[in-house]
Design an enzyme around this catalytic site. Structure first.
Site, mmCIF file in Angstrom:
data_model
loop_
_atom_site.group_PDB
_atom_site.id
_atom_site.type_symbol
_atom_site.label_atom_id
_atom_site.label_comp_id
_atom_site.label_asym_id
_atom_site.label_seq_id
_atom_site.Cartn_x
_atom_site.Cartn_y
_atom_site.Cartn_z
ATOM 1 C CG HIS A 1 -0.620 0.011 2.476
ATOM 2 N ND1 HIS A 1 -0.093 1.325 3.063
ATOM 3 C CD2 HIS A 1 -0.140 -0.622 3.515
ATOM 4 C CE1 HIS A 1 0.395 1.313 4.282
ATOM 5 N NE2 HIS A 1 0.536 -0.287 4.487
ATOM 6 C CG ASP B 1 2.874 1.121 7.491
ATOM 7 O OD1 ASP B 1 2.781 0.540 6.798
ATOM 8 O OD2 ASP B 1 2.298 1.632 8.408
ATOM 9 C CD GLU C 1 -2.958 -0.949 5.955
ATOM 10 O OE1 GLU C 1 -2.825 -1.918 6.904
ATOM 11 O OE2 GLU C 1 -2.462 0.042 6.187
ATOM 12 C CD GLU D 1 1.336 -3.354 6.081
ATOM 13 O OE1 GLU D 1 2.153 -2.612 6.709
ATOM 14 O OE2 GLU D 1 0.263 -3.283 5.734
#
Length: 368
Positions: A74, A105, A132, A157
């Site tokens: 994402h 992230d 996300e 992730e």
């Protein structure tokens, strides 16, 4: 293969570009250009399909050859805060880390994928998404309903470059209680107050959660639970006519979310709860009942072993890998960085982690 220093330099160049794009969510003011134009320009030889799902939710599927395995990452980030010591959209690189909003992230993984695609020429498939961070998985839902042919997915992730095979599910709930307004001196105040009902429910809920501490799955223990907000009432000498409570829980893969809702919805006398509404649900990884979840966890372990990825512990945080798992794909979570750095001011990812991730993806693509 290119030298390690060259690989890291390329990855940092891509990460600098990706961090410069404002993809904060909220407000999720994201279109089909910007960051997606950049990715298009860097993924030569890929068939690319960009879809606007509305409200800033955009997905991009980039495919080369005929792969059976999908990489997902994402591109949206959490909002920045005043605690940042410099511009969050300007990448800063020190001797051991890259600092920028989304660097950990999880734009670092996106940068690694782009570099790996330019170094290795094997079949590859990348799915980028932008929803996300808002618990609004319309990008993944649309992809899973598109009739794809992928059998495996590696979801990026921050896992410190270890393959995660299992994590908790997540459910968020809105509870509303209705009382009877009146003077607080009345003998009926204890039972008539909606706030008293909410507090009474909270006590029973905490007792129930503590009773689940012995439950275990794949290294995880117990049921995670949090009452995040309680509000209602008018003033101290008035019986509260209404109250609202928001809570969330994170079950083990072996726990039924529906069964937990049934329990939480009946912790006080019938009629005490005026409204019980689940506002978000994310399944556990892997999905399924106890036996099926364990079987699918072992399939994830076999995938990680086949790809030569070190296996890490199960984690408490939720990822969209569970959505792929629920749709029947073998799903694992694997990416650079430490979750402890995610969502923090001056968020950073270690350069060693970026390099390790990029090299591992390159190796996987070379043998695809």
């Amino acid at each position: 293969m290119a030298g390690r220093a060259d690989v890291l330099a390329k990855t940092l160049k891509h990460l600098e570009a990706l961090v410069s794009f404002d993809t904060r969510n909220p407000p999720r003011d994201i279109g089909t250009g910007g960051i997606f134009d950049y990715l298009r320009s860097q993924l030569e030889g890929f068939r690319i399909d960009v879809i606007d799902h509305g409200d800033g939710a955009v997905s991009m599927l980039a495919v080369r050859g005929n792969p059976r395995r999908l990489f997902n990452v994402h591109l949206d980030t959490v909002p920045s805060s005043e605690a940042w010591s410099a511009d969050p959209h300007r990448l800063r690189v020190t001797s051991d880390r890259a600092i920028g909003l989304g660097a950990c992230d999880i734009k670092g993984a996106a940068a690694g994928l782009v570099t790996a695609a330019s170094v290795a020429q094997g079949d590859a498939a990348f799915l980028f998404s932008t929803d996300e961070e808002a618990n609004d998985a319309r990008c993944i839902a649309a992809f899973l309903g598109s009739g794809h042919s992928f059998q495996e997915v590696i979801v990026a992730e921050p896992t410190k470059c270890e393959a995660v095979l299992a994590h908790r599910g997540i459910s968020s709930v809105l509870l509303k209680f209705r009382g009877v307004a009146g003077h607080a001196s009345g003998a009926n105040a204890l039972q008539a107050s909606a706030l008293h009902q909410a507090i009474r429910w909270g006590g029973h809920a905490l007792d129930f959660v503590e009773s689940q501490a012995h439950q275990r799955f794949g290294g995880l223990t117990g049921l995670r639970f949090n009452i995040g907000r309680v509000e209602g009432g008018i003033k101290a000498n008035m019986i509260a006519p209404s109250a609202e409570l928001r809570f969330g829980f994170r079950p083990l893969p072996s726990m039924s979310i529906d069964a937990l809702h049934e329990t939480f919805g009946t912790l006080i006398e019938a009629g005490g709860i005026e409204r019980y509404e689940e506002t978000f649900r994310g399944p556990s990884l892997p999905s399924g009942d106890v036996a099926d979840a364990e079987r699918r966890r072992l399939e994830g372990r076999d995938l990680a072993d086949a790809l030569g990825l070190p296996i890490g512990n199960a984690v408490d945080f939720w990822t969209e890998a569970s959505l792929f798992s629920a749709a029947g794909l073998t799903a694992i979570v694997y990416g650079p960085g430490d979750i402890a750095q995610a969502h923090t001011a001056d968020e950073w990812v270690a350069l060693e982690q970026l390099l390790r991730y990029t090299e591992s993806v390159t190796r996987i693509l070379e043998h695809s």
